[in-house]
Design a protein around this motif. Sequence first.
Motif, PDB file in Angstrom:
ATOM      1  N   GLY A 115      -6.992   0.043   9.338  1.00 17.40           N
ATOM      2  CA  GLY A 115      -6.559   1.365   9.803  1.00 17.40           C
ATOM      3  C   GLY A 115      -5.107   1.619   9.465  1.00 17.40           C
ATOM      4  N   PHE A 116      -4.293   0.591   9.634  1.00 23.47           N
ATOM      5  CA  PHE A 116      -2.881   0.708   9.279  1.00 23.47           C
ATOM      6  C   PHE A 116      -2.706   0.949   7.784  1.00 23.47           C
ATOM      7  N   LEU A 117      -3.511   0.290   6.963  1.00 22.36           N
ATOM      8  CA  LEU A 117      -3.406   0.464   5.513  1.00 22.36           C
ATOM      9  C   LEU A 117      -3.736   1.895   5.090  1.00 22.36           C
ATOM     10  N   VAL A 118      -4.687   2.514   5.773  1.00 16.21           N
ATOM     11  CA  VAL A 118      -5.013   3.913   5.478  1.00 16.21           C
ATOM     12  C   VAL A 118      -3.802   4.799   5.790  1.00 16.21           C
ATOM     13  N   ILE A 119      -3.152   4.538   6.933  1.00 13.09           N
ATOM     14  CA  ILE A 119      -1.958   5.301   7.306  1.00 13.09           C
ATOM     15  C   ILE A 119      -0.849   5.073   6.279  1.00 13.09           C
ATOM     16  N   ALA A 120      -0.639   3.814   5.885  1.00 14.62           N
ATOM     17  CA  ALA A 120       0.414   3.496   4.912  1.00 14.62           C
ATOM     18  C   ALA A 120       0.155   4.172   3.571  1.00 14.62           C
ATOM     19  N   ALA A 121      -1.097   4.201   3.150  1.00  9.05           N
ATOM     20  CA  ALA A 121      -1.421   4.840   1.867  1.00  9.05           C
ATOM     21  C   ALA A 121      -1.169   6.342   1.924  1.00  9.05           C
ATOM     22  N   ASN A 122      -1.553   6.975   3.007  1.00  7.13           N
ATOM     23  CA  ASN A 122      -1.332   8.418   3.122  1.00  7.13           C
ATOM     24  C   ASN A 122       0.150   8.750   3.210  1.00  7.13           C
ATOM     25  N   ALA A 123       0.890   7.956   3.961  1.00  6.21           N
ATOM     26  CA  ALA A 123       2.333   8.200   4.080  1.00  6.21           C
ATOM     27  C   ALA A 123       3.046   7.918   2.760  1.00  6.21           C
ATOM     28  N   GLY A 124       2.631   6.875   2.066  1.00 12.26           N
ATOM     29  CA  GLY A 124       3.254   6.542   0.795  1.00 12.26           C
ATOM     30  C   GLY A 124       2.993   7.584  -0.275  1.00 12.26           C
ATOM     31  N   GLY A 125       1.818   8.173  -0.256  1.00 11.21           N
ATOM     32  CA  GLY A 125       1.501   9.197  -1.244  1.00 11.21           C
ATOM     33  C   GLY A 125       2.194  10.515  -0.981  1.00 11.21           C
ATOM     34  N   THR A 169      -7.284   5.213  -4.144  1.00 10.89           N
ATOM     35  CA  THR A 169      -7.286   3.997  -4.958  1.00 10.89           C
ATOM     36  C   THR A 169      -6.405   2.919  -4.331  1.00 10.89           C
ATOM     37  N   ALA A 170      -5.231   3.305  -3.839  1.00 10.31           N
ATOM     38  CA  ALA A 170      -4.336   2.346  -3.182  1.00 10.31           C
ATOM     39  C   ALA A 170      -5.004   1.755  -1.942  1.00 10.31           C
ATOM     40  N   THR A 171      -5.694   2.586  -1.188  1.00 13.67           N
ATOM     41  CA  THR A 171      -6.387   2.106   0.010  1.00 13.67           C
ATOM     42  C   THR A 171      -7.482   1.119  -0.358  1.00 13.67           C
ATOM     43  N   ILE A 172      -8.270   1.439  -1.355  1.00 18.61           N
ATOM     44  CA  ILE A 172      -9.369   0.554  -1.768  1.00 18.61           C
ATOM     45  C   ILE A 172      -8.823  -0.783  -2.261  1.00 18.61           C
ATOM     46  N   VAL A 173      -7.776  -0.761  -3.065  1.00 18.81           N
ATOM     47  CA  VAL A 173      -7.184  -2.005  -3.576  1.00 18.81           C
ATOM     48  C   VAL A 173      -6.673  -2.861  -2.424  1.00 18.81           C
ATOM     49  N   CYS A 174      -5.937  -2.256  -1.505  1.00 22.01           N
ATOM     50  CA  CYS A 174      -5.357  -3.024  -0.391  1.00 22.01           C
ATOM     51  C   CYS A 174      -6.423  -3.505   0.586  1.00 22.01           C
ATOM     52  N   LEU A 175      -7.470  -2.712   0.815  1.00 26.98           N
ATOM     53  CA  LEU A 175      -8.553  -3.173   1.693  1.00 26.98           C
ATOM     54  C   LEU A 175      -9.297  -4.352   1.078  1.00 26.98           C
ATOM     55  N   CYS A 181       0.834  -1.209   0.000  1.00 30.65           N
ATOM     56  CA  CYS A 181       0.000   0.000   0.000  1.00 30.65           C
ATOM     57  C   CYS A 181       0.868   1.258   0.000  1.00 30.65           C
ATOM     58  N   PHE A 182       1.957   1.237   0.774  1.00 30.70           N
ATOM     59  CA  PHE A 182       2.879   2.375   0.844  1.00 30.70           C
ATOM     60  C   PHE A 182       3.432   2.711  -0.541  1.00 30.70           C
ATOM     61  N   PHE A 183       3.941   1.702  -1.241  1.00 32.45           N
ATOM     62  CA  PHE A 183       4.550   1.957  -2.547  1.00 32.45           C
ATOM     63  C   PHE A 183       3.513   2.123  -3.651  1.00 32.45           C
ATOM     64  N   LEU A 184       2.385   1.444  -3.538  1.00 35.60           N
ATOM     65  CA  LEU A 184       1.326   1.588  -4.534  1.00 35.60           C
ATOM     66  C   LEU A 184       0.755   3.004  -4.510  1.00 35.60           C
ATOM     67  N   SER A 185       0.617   3.575  -3.326  1.00 36.33           N
ATOM     68  CA  SER A 185       0.058   4.923  -3.240  1.00 36.33           C
ATOM     69  C   SER A 185       1.019   5.982  -3.756  1.00 36.33           C
ATOM     70  N   ALA A 186       2.288   5.625  -3.908  1.00 37.85           N
ATOM     71  CA  ALA A 186       3.239   6.560  -4.511  1.00 37.85           C
ATOM     72  C   ALA A 186       3.057   6.629  -6.021  1.00 37.85           C
TER      73      ALA A 186
END
Length: 127
Positions: free
Chosen positions: A42-52, A17-23, A6-11
């Motif tokens: 919840g962690f995936l949401v954080i990872a997506a925001n940090a990755g983006g 979109t990264a959050t939805i895919v990973c969820l 999720c971190f790298f996908l959101s970049a």
Amino acid sequence: ILGILCFFLSAVIDNLTATIVCLKLLRHSVRHDRELRHSIGGFLVIAANAGGAWSPIGDVTTTMLWLAEKITVAHTIAWLFLPSFVVTMLPLAGLWWEARAVARRRDAAEAEDEVVSVGHCESAPSE
């Protein structure tokens, strides 16, 4: 694994979109434990925001600054990758710590139940 994905996908794609895919992947991976699924979600949401945040493509604000030539790609990645990665790893460490504590409590409860059931069998009068 999903958090790093999720971190790298959101970049590369936007955070939502990264959050939805990973969820969606999480929902197929962890079907029966709703509490665990919510914690990891919840962690995936954080990872997506940090990755983006570290990529000019992954976050709308950063994209706007990049298109207006207020920031450069190399400078943005150099300055924001490490803080974004740390922001992702700290909650992951917290989840890992909590999962270990839950596993210990569960193991202790199972051991206690086993002792009680064995003790109950030994105290039964024999004829």
